[in-house]
Structure formats: C-alpha cells, structure tokens
Design a protein around this motif. Sequence first.
Motif, PDB file in Angstrom:
ATOM      1  N   SER A 193      14.043 -17.218  28.385  1.00 58.06           N
ATOM      2  CA  SER A 193      13.205 -17.911  27.395  1.00 58.06           C
ATOM      3  C   SER A 193      11.718 -17.804  27.709  1.00 58.06           C
ATOM      4  O   SER A 193      10.932 -18.690  27.387  1.00 58.06           O
ATOM      5  CB  SER A 193      13.599 -19.389  27.266  1.00 58.06           C
ATOM      6  N   ASN A 194      11.338 -16.708  28.326  1.00 56.72           N
ATOM      7  CA  ASN A 194       9.931 -16.436  28.625  1.00 56.72           C
ATOM      8  C   ASN A 194       9.391 -15.555  27.494  1.00 56.72           C
ATOM      9  O   ASN A 194       9.283 -14.340  27.623  1.00 56.72           O
ATOM     10  CB  ASN A 194       9.815 -15.743  29.990  1.00 56.72           C
ATOM     11  N   TRP A 195       9.066 -16.208  26.369  1.00 55.62           N
ATOM     12  CA  TRP A 195       8.781 -15.498  25.128  1.00 55.62           C
ATOM     13  C   TRP A 195       7.568 -14.582  25.235  1.00 55.62           C
ATOM     14  O   TRP A 195       7.595 -13.457  24.736  1.00 55.62           O
ATOM     15  CB  TRP A 195       8.607 -16.471  23.968  1.00 55.62           C
ATOM     16  N   ASP A 196       6.481 -15.049  25.863  1.00 54.89           N
ATOM     17  CA  ASP A 196       5.267 -14.228  25.944  1.00 54.89           C
ATOM     18  C   ASP A 196       5.519 -12.915  26.673  1.00 54.89           C
ATOM     19  O   ASP A 196       5.091 -11.853  26.223  1.00 54.89           O
ATOM     20  CB  ASP A 196       4.124 -14.992  26.624  1.00 54.89           C
ATOM     21  N   GLN A 197       6.186 -12.988  27.813  1.00 52.53           N
ATOM     22  CA  GLN A 197       6.475 -11.771  28.568  1.00 52.53           C
ATOM     23  C   GLN A 197       7.500 -10.890  27.841  1.00 52.53           C
ATOM     24  O   GLN A 197       7.399  -9.663  27.880  1.00 52.53           O
ATOM     25  CB  GLN A 197       6.973 -12.113  29.980  1.00 52.53           C
ATOM     26  N   ALA A 198       8.458 -11.517  27.194  1.00 53.40           N
ATOM     27  CA  ALA A 198       9.438 -10.746  26.420  1.00 53.40           C
ATOM     28  C   ALA A 198       8.728  -9.961  25.320  1.00 53.40           C
ATOM     29  O   ALA A 198       8.973  -8.763  25.146  1.00 53.40           O
ATOM     30  CB  ALA A 198      10.504 -11.668  25.833  1.00 53.40           C
ATOM     31  N   ILE A 199       7.843 -10.635  24.596  1.00 53.51           N
ATOM     32  CA  ILE A 199       7.103  -9.974  23.517  1.00 53.51           C
ATOM     33  C   ILE A 199       6.237  -8.850  24.079  1.00 53.51           C
ATOM     34  O   ILE A 199       6.209  -7.740  23.528  1.00 53.51           O
ATOM     35  CB  ILE A 199       6.252 -10.999  22.735  1.00 53.51           C
ATOM     36  N   TYR A 200       5.556  -9.121  25.190  1.00 57.08           N
ATOM     37  CA  TYR A 200       4.697  -8.100  25.793  1.00 57.08           C
ATOM     38  C   TYR A 200       5.496  -6.819  26.081  1.00 57.08           C
ATOM     39  O   TYR A 200       5.106  -5.731  25.681  1.00 57.08           O
ATOM     40  CB  TYR A 200       4.055  -8.632  27.080  1.00 57.08           C
ATOM     41  N   HIS A 201       6.608  -6.963  26.785  1.00 56.86           N
ATOM     42  CA  HIS A 201       7.377  -5.790  27.185  1.00 56.86           C
ATOM     43  C   HIS A 201       8.072  -5.109  26.003  1.00 56.86           C
ATOM     44  O   HIS A 201       8.135  -3.874  25.943  1.00 56.86           O
ATOM     45  CB  HIS A 201       8.390  -6.149  28.272  1.00 56.86           C
ATOM     46  N   LEU A 218      13.434  -3.389  17.935  1.00 57.82           N
ATOM     47  CA  LEU A 218      13.062  -4.233  16.790  1.00 57.82           C
ATOM     48  C   LEU A 218      14.001  -5.420  16.636  1.00 57.82           C
ATOM     49  O   LEU A 218      13.555  -6.534  16.310  1.00 57.82           O
ATOM     50  CB  LEU A 218      13.029  -3.401  15.505  1.00 57.82           C
ATOM     51  N   LEU A 219      15.288  -5.217  16.871  1.00 59.26           N
ATOM     52  CA  LEU A 219      16.242  -6.330  16.819  1.00 59.26           C
ATOM     53  C   LEU A 219      15.910  -7.371  17.878  1.00 59.26           C
ATOM     54  O   LEU A 219      15.910  -8.575  17.605  1.00 59.26           O
ATOM     55  CB  LEU A 219      17.673  -5.827  17.006  1.00 59.26           C
ATOM     56  N   SER A 220      15.605  -6.908  19.082  1.00 59.96           N
ATOM     57  CA  SER A 220      15.244  -7.831  20.161  1.00 59.96           C
ATOM     58  C   SER A 220      13.949  -8.562  19.840  1.00 59.96           C
ATOM     59  O   SER A 220      13.849  -9.779  20.019  1.00 59.96           O
ATOM     60  CB  SER A 220      15.091  -7.083  21.491  1.00 59.96           C
ATOM     61  N   LEU A 221      12.958  -7.819  19.359  1.00 61.93           N
ATOM     62  CA  LEU A 221      11.676  -8.445  19.010  1.00 61.93           C
ATOM     63  C   LEU A 221      11.851  -9.496  17.925  1.00 61.93           C
ATOM     64  O   LEU A 221      11.290 -10.587  18.004  1.00 61.93           O
ATOM     65  CB  LEU A 221      10.693  -7.385  18.515  1.00 61.93           C
ATOM     66  N   SER A 222      12.630  -9.175  16.921  1.00 63.58           N
ATOM     67  CA  SER A 222      12.873 -10.124  15.840  1.00 63.58           C
ATOM     68  C   SER A 222      13.489 -11.411  16.375  1.00 63.58           C
ATOM     69  O   SER A 222      13.075 -12.513  16.019  1.00 63.58           O
ATOM     70  CB  SER A 222      13.791  -9.488  14.795  1.00 63.58           C
ATOM     71  N   ARG A 223      14.463 -11.265  17.243  1.00 62.37           N
ATOM     72  CA  ARG A 223      15.145 -12.415  17.840  1.00 62.37           C
ATOM     73  C   ARG A 223      14.173 -13.241  18.690  1.00 62.37           C
ATOM     74  O   ARG A 223      14.153 -14.471  18.612  1.00 62.37           O
ATOM     75  CB  ARG A 223      16.323 -11.915  18.672  1.00 62.37           C
ATOM     76  N   VAL A 224      13.340 -12.577  19.486  1.00 60.16           N
ATOM     77  CA  VAL A 224      12.377 -13.277  20.342  1.00 60.16           C
ATOM     78  C   VAL A 224      11.349 -14.013  19.482  1.00 60.16           C
ATOM     79  O   VAL A 224      11.046 -15.188  19.725  1.00 60.16           O
ATOM     80  CB  VAL A 224      11.676 -12.300  21.313  1.00 60.16           C
ATOM     81  N   TYR A 225      10.812 -13.330  18.484  1.00 58.11           N
ATOM     82  CA  TYR A 225       9.848 -13.986  17.595  1.00 58.11           C
ATOM     83  C   TYR A 225      10.474 -15.192  16.901  1.00 58.11           C
ATOM     84  O   TYR A 225       9.828 -16.238  16.762  1.00 58.11           O
ATOM     85  CB  TYR A 225       9.311 -13.006  16.557  1.00 58.11           C
ATOM     86  N   LEU A 226      11.707 -15.073  16.483  1.00 54.99           N
ATOM     87  CA  LEU A 226      12.393 -16.189  15.833  1.00 54.99           C
ATOM     88  C   LEU A 226      12.546 -17.360  16.804  1.00 54.99           C
ATOM     89  O   LEU A 226      12.241 -18.503  16.463  1.00 54.99           O
ATOM     90  CB  LEU A 226      13.756 -15.740  15.310  1.00 54.99           C
ATOM     91  N   ASN A 227      12.982 -17.074  18.032  1.00 56.98           N
ATOM     92  CA  ASN A 227      13.133 -18.134  19.036  1.00 56.98           C
ATOM     93  C   ASN A 227      11.799 -18.761  19.427  1.00 56.98           C
ATOM     94  O   ASN A 227      11.740 -19.947  19.763  1.00 56.98           O
ATOM     95  CB  ASN A 227      13.837 -17.589  20.283  1.00 56.98           C
TER      96      ASN A 227
END
Length: 110
Positions: free
Chosen positions: A17-25, A45-54
């Motif tokens: 649940s470390n959204w900023d680092q997930a989005i960065y990578h 893109l699927l992962s990014l969509s999920r992270v942005y949603l969370n």
Amino acid sequence: KECIIHQRLGNLHESESNWDQAIYHLEKSRECCQESEQKVIVSVLLSLSRVYLNAKMYDQALLCNKDLVSHQSDSVSLADIFHNMGKIYIKLCQYDDSMEYLNKSLSIYR
C-alpha cells in the motif's frame, strides 16, 4: 529488462500500500516499454489503474483504463475495462457515465 524490474518494484510497493512508490515505478515501467511489448504495457496499465483507484486518484485511474481500451481487442478484456470504468465513474459521482460503461460491459458479457 528495466521495464520489467520497474513493474515488479511497482507491484511490490502496491502490495505494501505504498501508493507513491508504486506509481513511480509503474510509470517508469510504462515509459520504458516498447510498443512491441503489448502484454507488458497492458499489465502495467492494469496495475497502474488499480493503484490509482486504491490511492483515490480516480481521474488518473480513468485515463489508464481509457489507454487500456486502445491496447485491447479481446472482448472479455474490454468488458472488464468498461466495468472498471463504470466503477470509477461511480466514485466520481458521474452516474450517467457509470451507467453507460456498465451497460457496455454487460452487453459484451451477454
């Protein structure tokens, strides 16, 4: 490959649940991917969509799903993407748009 390593790091940060680092990578992975690597692009893109949603970054999640539509030809995948877009529009309180995409998803599943 650099794009795969960034994707894996993004997914690892997502699991924590470390959204900023997930989005960065994940964004770095997206930048590194070649057009010929369609499966990787879709996965990112699927992962990014999920992270942005969370992360409650609904506009960005919506943009990822719109990008996904251009990379998909499989009708079941399109139905899933439209379903995700419907859920995002609900979060944005845009109910007419939500109904449009949920109905698109439903018509594909039928």
